[in-house]
Motif scaffolding. Structure first.
Motif, PDB file in Angstrom:
ATOM      1  N   HIS A  27       0.843  -1.184   0.000  1.00  0.00           N
ATOM      2  CA  HIS A  27       0.000   0.000   0.000  1.00  0.00           C
ATOM      3  C   HIS A  27       0.885   1.243   0.000  1.00  0.00           C
ATOM      4  CE1 HIS A  27      -2.992   2.916   1.279  1.00  0.00           C
ATOM      5  NE2 HIS A  27      -3.922   2.018   1.031  1.00  0.00           N
ATOM      6  N   GLY A  78      -1.240   8.739  -1.081  1.00  0.00           N
ATOM      7  CA  GLY A  78      -2.683   8.870  -0.972  1.00  0.00           C
ATOM      8  C   GLY A  78      -3.307   9.225  -2.303  1.00  0.00           C
ATOM      9  N   ASP A  79      -4.460   9.889  -2.228  1.00  0.00           N
ATOM     10  CA  ASP A  79      -5.197  10.163  -3.465  1.00  0.00           C
ATOM     11  C   ASP A  79      -4.847  11.507  -4.086  1.00  0.00           C
ATOM     12  OD1 ASP A  79      -6.703  12.114  -2.036  1.00  0.00           O
ATOM     13  OD2 ASP A  79      -8.126  10.586  -1.387  1.00  0.00           O
ATOM     14  N   PRO A 120      -5.616   2.610  -5.412  1.00  0.00           N
ATOM     15  CA  PRO A 120      -6.201   3.219  -4.209  1.00  0.00           C
ATOM     16  C   PRO A 120      -5.556   4.564  -3.920  1.00  0.00           C
ATOM     17  CG  PRO A 120      -4.626   1.505  -3.607  1.00  0.00           C
ATOM     18  CD  PRO A 120      -4.731   1.482  -5.105  1.00  0.00           C
TER      19      PRO A 120
END
Lengths: 405, 137
Positions: free
Chosen positions: A342, A360-361, A374
């Motif tokens: 991740h 992150g996004d 993700p």
């Protein structure tokens, strides 16, 4: 003239600090850049020498503060080649700048009208327009990207129509580093009769931005991504358009005449700048721009190119790493995922080794869904990063990969 | 592997002097959590952080609260295991009495549970404490 990297780095005090006992390797420049001593000095100097409110005092300090504050506007106007200083509106940052435009546009849009954005927007240039459309009944259209993270220009052009009233797109994608061909996209959009806003948050710090050459109607950017302070940014807009743009906030500074029954608005730039502005921020931002303009732009650009080339080459050779965003024209950003890990875990282990990246996004959730990830880990480079730091990143990534296996 | 108690974890972690061993231990603790079933990982049970996400399912078992937790990030799973060592199958009174911030400070991990960290951990702790403070039916 070539770039004296050691001399350049020495101007950034923070770059010599350590994190968890390891030298800081700061690769989160797309989030915010560090500040050179010249900017820190400008802020300290303002507060120690001439702090006062602007435009209203009948005393020496206020005159001096006003002069410095308005000179800062001139520095910005020169920097982006604005048509006049009235076209430079101080804002709290890119987000507020876009909100001024989207809020005004929402009052002018009608059902049947369309607003066109792209699939690579930061939320600041997406949610603003989505909400403007929801308020006005206009329709939001989204131009797709290719798998490489490049805009699908044919699809973009096909989405332009006489209904297209507004087009908003990023100069450079914050999540992928894709550089958009903003000049030709703007020309197509203008030919369709639309107004055009360029989100310049990521585009401003990599070289000269000439709003006349781009041909757009609005260009928005932040000071803090350009070596300046946080909480200050700029909306540039064409004078003829801004002159009667719906006011954003009301209050002091922006009015002409006030009674209990009504008020009339002042002239540009004040009519879009209600309240006491971020005076120190504006002065600090001008100091950042002056500092940046004193550098050899060609050498800076060559160095940035070398950093990204080295990072890309090492990333391609790194087993189990996938680069997210492989546009031909990219700047400053290496976004990636490690097989089976991740991005948050990767960032975590890098952090422990003194390497600061973002995971992150990247405030681009629809883009992450489009790319079917993700989120990503994103290393973003600035002019003061060294090729050695790129090597440190990949050594740290090796360790992350072995720990997370 | 069953989860050690919170005191045991504090003691275990104090033996390691380098960060790699500490995080390897935390990662391994995370692997001892039972994975949640896909049906249990519903949208309502999802706590979305901007960097990683956590699912939390709680069940009342007699006097105790039982939790199923899972994150998509393995280090967050490890941190969740630390939280579970403190809260799993405890009574609401025990949960409310536990000094979670002091615990993370003792582990020298307080920055990972700070409100600014986008990993959802703080929200999970808040949710669990809220559940524990609700009157029982």
């Amino acid at each position: 003239m070539s770039l004296d990297l050691n001399g350049l780095r020495a101007q950034f005090p923070i770059l010599s600090r350590q994190v968890d006992g390891k030298p800081l390797v700061y690769l989160d420049n797309a989030a915010t850049t560090q500040k050179p001593q010249a900017v820190i000095d400008a802020l300290v100097n303002f507060y120690t020498q001439c702090n006062a409110n602007v435009h209203r005092g009948a005393h020496a300090l206020s005159d001096e503060a006003t002069r410095r504050y308005e000179q800062a506007r001139d520095v910005v106007a020169d920097f982006i080649r604005a048509g006049s200083r009235q076209e430079v509106i101080w804002t709290s940052g890119t987000t507020e700048a876009i909100n001024i435009v989207a809020n005004g546009m929402a009052q002018r849009l009608q059902p049947g009208d369309e607003v066109l954005v792209t699939e690579m927007e930061h939320h600041a240039n997406l949610v603003t327009w989505q909400q403007a459309c929801l308020r006005s009944g206009a329709q939001l259209k989204v131009a797709p990207i290719l798998d490489s993270g490049e805009l699908d220009v044919d699809a973009f052009n096909a989405l332009l129509s006489p209904q297209t009233r507004f087009v908003a797109l990023p100069h450079v994608s914050n999540a992928l580093g894709t550089v958009n061909p903003i000049q030709s996209l703007t020309a197509s959009a203008k030919a369709a009769g639309a107004l055009v806003l360029i989100d310049g948050a990521q585009g401003i710090a990599h070289g000269q931005v000439d709003v006349q050459a781009i041909g757009c109607d609005f260009y928005a950017f932040s000071g803090h991504k350009l070596f300046g302070p946080t909480g200050i940014g700029v909306l540039w807009g064409r004078q003829t358009i801004l002159e009667d743009w719906p006011v954003w906030q009301t209050g002091g500074e922006m009015i002409a005449k006030v009674s209990y029954e009504c008020a009339t608005w002042g002239t540009l730039p004040n009519r879009l700048e209600a309240g006491t502005p971020n005076i120190a921020g504006a002065i600090g931002m001008a100091a950042a721009i002056s500092w940046f303009m004193s550098l050899d732009v060609a050498a800076v650009q060559a160095h940035e190119k070398a950093l990204l080339a080295s990072a890309t080459e090492q990333a391609q050779a790194f087993e189990g790493l996938k680069i997210i965003g492989t546009a031909k024209d990219k700047i400053g950003v290496l976004s990636f995922v490690l097989d089976g890990s991740h991005p948050a875990d990767v960032g975590f282990i890098l952090d422990r080794q003194g390497v600061a990246i973002r995971t992150g996004d990247h405030c681009a959730q629809p883009l992450m869904r489009r790319l079917n990830v993700p989120g990503t880990a994103r290393a973003s480079f600035s002019i003061y990063n060294s090729l050695d730091e790129v090597d440190v990143l990949f050594k740290a990534l090796k360790k992350a990969q072995s720990m997370l296996a | 592997m069953t989860l050690p108690g919170s005191d045991e974890i504090i003691e275990d972690l104090s033996f390691f002097d380098d960060w790699e061993q500490r995080y390897q231990y935390i990662i391994d603790l995370g692997k001892s959590l039972s994975p949640m079933t896909p049906e249990d990982k519903t949208e309502e049970r999802l706590v979305r952080g901007c960097q990683s996400s956590v699912w939390l399912k709680s069940t009342v078992q007699g006097e105790h609260l039982h939790f199923d937790v899972e994150s998509d990030a393995i280090i967050v799973n490890g941190l969740l295991a630390l939280v579970m060592a403190a809260y799993q199958d405890k009574s609401p009174a025990q949960i409310l009495a536990f000094d979670i911030d002091g615990y993370f400070q003792a582990l020298d991990l307080e920055r990972h549970i700070s409100p600014t960290r986008g990993n959802g951990l703080r929200a999970i702790v808040g949710t669990i404490r809220n559940l524990a403070s609700q009157p029982r039916q």
